[in-house]
Design an enzyme around this catalytic site. Sequence first.
Site, PDB file in Angstrom:
ATOM      1  N   GLU D  39       0.848  -1.196   0.000  1.00 51.11           N
ATOM      2  CA  GLU D  39       0.000   0.000   0.000  1.00 51.11           C
ATOM      3  C   GLU D  39       0.879   1.239   0.000  1.00 51.11           C
ATOM      4  O   GLU D  39       1.107   1.860   1.026  1.00 51.11           O
ATOM      5  CB  GLU D  39      -0.948  -0.018   1.195  1.00 51.11           C
ATOM      6  CG  GLU D  39      -1.844  -1.229   1.264  1.00 51.11           C
ATOM      7  CD  GLU D  39      -2.625  -1.442  -0.030  1.00 51.11           C
ATOM      8  OE1 GLU D  39      -3.332  -0.512  -0.472  1.00 51.11           O
ATOM      9  OE2 GLU D  39      -2.510  -2.540  -0.619  1.00 51.11           O
ATOM     10  N   LYS D 169      -3.465 -13.619  18.154  1.00 55.29           N
ATOM     11  CA  LYS D 169      -3.896 -13.352  16.773  1.00 55.29           C
ATOM     12  C   LYS D 169      -5.395 -13.466  16.599  1.00 55.29           C
ATOM     13  O   LYS D 169      -5.878 -13.788  15.520  1.00 55.29           O
ATOM     14  CB  LYS D 169      -3.167 -14.304  15.802  1.00 55.29           C
ATOM     15  CG  LYS D 169      -1.655 -14.122  15.838  1.00 55.29           C
ATOM     16  CD  LYS D 169      -0.915 -15.291  15.230  1.00 55.29           C
ATOM     17  CE  LYS D 169       0.577 -15.138  15.466  1.00 55.29           C
ATOM     18  NZ  LYS D 169       1.315 -16.375  15.234  1.00 55.29           N
ATOM     19  N   ASP D 245       6.220 -11.839  13.816  1.00 54.24           N
ATOM     20  CA  ASP D 245       5.112 -12.756  13.574  1.00 54.24           C
ATOM     21  C   ASP D 245       3.899 -11.853  13.302  1.00 54.24           C
ATOM     22  O   ASP D 245       3.118 -11.513  14.181  1.00 54.24           O
ATOM     23  CB  ASP D 245       4.893 -13.599  14.831  1.00 54.24           C
ATOM     24  CG  ASP D 245       3.995 -14.793  14.574  1.00 54.24           C
ATOM     25  OD1 ASP D 245       3.409 -14.873  13.477  1.00 54.24           O
ATOM     26  OD2 ASP D 245       3.873 -15.643  15.473  1.00 54.24           O
ATOM     27  N   HIS D 340      -4.553   9.329  -2.914  1.00 57.26           N
ATOM     28  CA  HIS D 340      -4.480   7.961  -3.391  1.00 57.26           C
ATOM     29  C   HIS D 340      -4.238   7.896  -4.897  1.00 57.26           C
ATOM     30  O   HIS D 340      -3.396   7.170  -5.376  1.00 57.26           O
ATOM     31  CB  HIS D 340      -5.769   7.204  -3.038  1.00 57.26           C
ATOM     32  CG  HIS D 340      -5.645   6.472  -1.763  1.00 57.26           C
ATOM     33  ND1 HIS D 340      -5.421   5.134  -1.685  1.00 57.26           N
ATOM     34  CD2 HIS D 340      -5.695   6.915  -0.485  1.00 57.26           C
ATOM     35  CE1 HIS D 340      -5.348   4.766  -0.417  1.00 57.26           C
ATOM     36  NE2 HIS D 340      -5.510   5.832   0.334  1.00 57.26           N
TER      37      HIS D 340
END
Lengths: 345, 345, 345, 345
Positions: D39, D169, D245, D340
């Site tokens: 991105e 997570k 991680d 953008h």
Amino acid sequence: MAKLQELSPALIPQKLIGPIRIIAEEFSDEVMVPLATFETPLWPSTARGARVTYLAGGITATLVRDKMSRSILLQAPDARRAKFAIGDINENKKLLETVVTSSSRFANLLNIHSELIANLIYLRLEYSTGDAAGHNMATLASEKIVNWILENYDFLNYVSLSANYCTDKKVSAINGILGRGKHVITEVVIPRKLCSRYLKTTPEKIVDLNIKKNLLGTNLAGGIRTANAHFANILLAVYLATGQDAANIVEGSQGIVHTEMKNDDLYFSATLPNIIVGSVGNGKEVEFVKQNLNQLNCNDIDNTGKNAHRLAIIAACAVLCGELSLLAALTNPGELMKAHTRMER
Amino acid sequence: MAKLQELSPALIPQKLIGPIRIIAEEFSDEVMVPLATFETPLWPSTARGARVTYLAGGITATLVRDKMSRSILLQAPDARRAKFAIGDINENKKLLETVVTSSSRFANLLNIHSELIANLIYLRLEYSTGDAAGHNMATLASEKIVNWILENYDFLNYVSLSANYCTDKKVSAINGILGRGKHVITEVVIPRKLCSRYLKTTPEKIVDLNIKKNLLGTNLAGGIRTANAHFANILLAVYLATGQDAANIVEGSQGIVHTEMKNDDLYFSATLPNIIVGSVGNGKEVEFVKQNLNQLNCNDIDNTGKNAHRLAIIAACAVLCGELSLLAALTNPGELMKAHTRMER
Amino acid sequence: MAKLQELSPALIPQKLIGPIRIIAEEFSDEVMVPLATFETPLWPSTARGARVTYLAGGITATLVRDKMSRSILLQAPDARRAKFAIGDINENKKLLETVVTSSSRFANLLNIHSELIANLIYLRLEYSTGDAAGHNMATLASEKIVNWILENYDFLNYVSLSANYCTDKKVSAINGILGRGKHVITEVVIPRKLCSRYLKTTPEKIVDLNIKKNLLGTNLAGGIRTANAHFANILLAVYLATGQDAANIVEGSQGIVHTEMKNDDLYFSATLPNIIVGSVGNGKEVEFVKQNLNQLNCNDIDNTGKNAHRLAIIAACAVLCGELSLLAALTNPGELMKAHTRMER
Amino acid sequence: MAKLQELSPALIPQKLIGPIRIIAEEFSDEVMVPLATFETPLWPSTARGARVTYLAGGITATLVRDKMSRSILLQAPDARRAKFAIGDINENKKLLETVVTSSSRFANLLNIHSELIANLIYLRLEYSTGDAAGHNMATLASEKIVNWILENYDFLNYVSLSANYCTDKKVSAINGILGRGKHVITEVVIPRKLCSRYLKTTPEKIVDLNIKKNLLGTNLAGGIRTANAHFANILLAVYLATGQDAANIVEGSQGIVHTEMKNDDLYFSATLPNIIVGSVGNGKEVEFVKQNLNQLNCNDIDNTGKNAHRLAIIAACAVLCGELSLLAALTNPGELMKAHTRMER
């Protein structure tokens, strides 16, 4: 301009259901439980649950934890000083315990849990409060603590004596995780034969329904720390009958049913981590409340500190009865509505 | 074995508070609201809120949405057939509407929302239910729909007539997002002078407290779709006084206070997306309930369908009054406890 | 002052695992899936899951829903005008569809979901976006809609082009309930013998663990709309290997494992309601991404609109493999650590 | 049957942004932060945030807490024995500390948090783990504890070495409330002039947007313990660049932005209670990771135990920069899309 006008009291229908047979560390007894509610189908439904658990040998109840909390909110100029203040306040815990003791004979400071967001200090103060539910006792004690803090840390500003991190009568995860009120577990093993005869179902069907409705369905609905069918209904009926601050069913509703097969029979449990009841305090002086508390034997002055425990255990056992009966009914398409329409005629 | 034993009714203390001045699309009126509660400090506190909003010109109320829902749960052999069934059921919506109409004069099927997890189909059926809160009407209609589905899709199995995806008397995100009950917004602009004179605070202090307590504090507590101080308290008092299925305060408690500065004054709003009330149904036949509904003018047979709306709006306005008053009190260290201890003497 | 400095690309280790055998409505195929991760034990673990599902006949995948959303935020002077605006905007939906079409060849407005809190209007605009994940397409289309609204309702004020009611890369209940991304269900039936031989466990143990860990454990942890062990791990590895906007694993992680006994075997399913992937857009022009998409056959220009579906299905199947393998390992005390330490040597 | 096939590494584009000026208890420094992401608009956007905070004098960072947790799950025959076991295990905490020490040089048992539901014991074991993120260290230590428990309480059964009460997570409330990873607060005061010049907005607009988008919008979306626009984006980019991680951005995304007016300027803070990073362990041996950690000065062997702290602080500061810049952009209709589309050309 009118402000407040007396009205005759609201008359909520009541029935006694039971006997519920209870085996707890604190006592073993058979009790008749008053349920005050407009939802009259609750009575026969909960009574059916009571009967089948009675025949199964009774409900085992375990009280795990008991505390009341209030959170206060203070603001520092920046996070660094906020962190310092939290550390220092914790080092003064012994002193704060005496501050609390001076505010009430019954309140004791158990624990301080803190969270720091930006320069805002959320302090969740946890107390034991004897036979009282403890809302006011905790607020009064927390006010003393706020005052002590403001006197001792001149760089802190008062924001609120109650910061929704307590949290009272609102949905949360914190109450279950850290504890607020009485955490009670109720368990029963229902033999397959009793399931079939009185609940018109099988252990397997109830286990399956609990997974798909209470666990999965609640998860999909965006529930939080809750997995049950209608704890709130029975809890409200007991709270109203015993003069409790009944809006606490909001957090009371956040409990968990766990079931599994035990050999060929049904292990059925209801865990209520947030029962908030007292045998003294607001509402307990009302005549019918006294009668109900006496009938439940929750007004024993020789047993101060244990009356509220007994009441919490009784409420939890009534909840198990109501839950078991409704889940059983839902495994039978059609039974639920038949029961409702029969009752309401 | 004893099962059910009559008791005299529970007597919950009541007072009328008000007048609350209400400006809604549906009506403009001044009402005195009955609050049934053991928590007697609620009366003067809510009355203070009523008075200040009255002097500010009254509360504007907007009813945004009204529906009742019940979710049913079915299981297919696999996800593919479950997906097919959902598609096909939706194509038969018109037909299902007539199935519902046949179950009750007042129930109408508005919408079917589905969710598919594994091979499990959760169908949330949404209804309009006239002046009834609609629990039983929705259950009865959903039972007819379950039967129709089971007859028409022989590969589907019944799991439950209620799947916690409704969801009734449980915490959820779904009720607010999809709607259940009456969604009412109440708003008032309190001039700075009235804030100072009657609430002993400033608009800025209330705005600040709402952010740090109701929004941030609730967020940290792991709350879900809720940001208020004590909606549950006032809602319960109105529900009990008007014969409602009062355990619905669980979802009722999930509402939002939004405040901001409006020029120099205080814009204060309470949004309650899940008010569940009816003017007919269980509990409404009790004598004191009838009196209270009559006094509130929520029993107008010439206005069928609008009585429950009026009642929901009144309840929401009472909630705003209680919320405003408590938040104001919390901005003043010490005031809260003074009020409580004064009242309880 | 330095601002931006080029760096050589980050090199994340990748392996292909598989073949995974997939049976979907859209296609039936065997694929090798690239997993890019620093967590190397994921490779053999997911490969074990792939192997056992392969031997069981493959994974059935069902794509239920596909959309992308963006929420915009507007403010009215009061709730009544906000309500009016929402009603009127909905009546102009056809017109807004053309506004969207003019912004992009591929974007289509599917639905408008609104929520009204105080005088604040949250509009969740839902789009189809072809083979793109659709973030930018949805934002661009929403900007056009914002402009149209501001031109047509002069009493509305702009607050934000993105209002966290979308919601992107944040935890929510709304994405699952209303849909965002691709909702994919994967299912497999693992014969008892394969469970024993390749997973060193039994169907009963996995069913039991799923209830107590994924459903109950998550509930107690205050999880929301989620019940799995490590969806996020595998999803991230697939997203990185295929050039996705990988922070979308936040909502991707919110998925549900459901298992039950099917006769004597294990029914195992993973439902992922929020897979956000595209085969075109940001990141897809990078060389290794192209190779990976080609290898997965997700770059078929004759099949525009279906490439992203295929990719979502593949990702979901890989997630099932990883989940099955880890849950099996956890039923065997000791196996988990052995695997980890073996790998990391 | 193929199982695992080597692939060339995934090449994720990286840029260094900064300098970010950081003032922490642990160090004061100016750092260039590597962001690895597809991105690409993140780079200039975060760099803009870095620049304005630099000119404002830098970001103050406060590390509040550091721990790693793993939850284990055991089952007793009934709740009473479960309660006994929990009590007894807590009394043996000192002994368990030595069990842990024997499993690793770096792991220390800090705390045991328990929850009892039915007869199920969830034990959340909290550790310090030095410069490692600590997943494996915590798992290894917890396995030793499980073994010790099973040897000493023969009435307890093993259910799982990981019970989603950790939680890793996955979305939860427990990680924020009890702590998991590094809790870092970042703060900056942006003078009005800098807001106007570099962010094209005013302090008031950002404060207003944060309330309506991050707090209210998230609340309505059914978010849990989270209030930000895109923490996940920047966190992922830092995690990937430093060999973490990275699926831990799921809980990392659950953080809070708090802003308020400070005199005429903007107080802007980002609180990240769950940053999970290490400077040693899986992934850290990869060459580009080493380079990045060296460049960040997070590989100082003379400073063992503090490298991970430094890295967490740097990550949190980058998050603040990204958040500030995006929120500012959203206050300007049109700016977001312009940025953008400009970038993506």
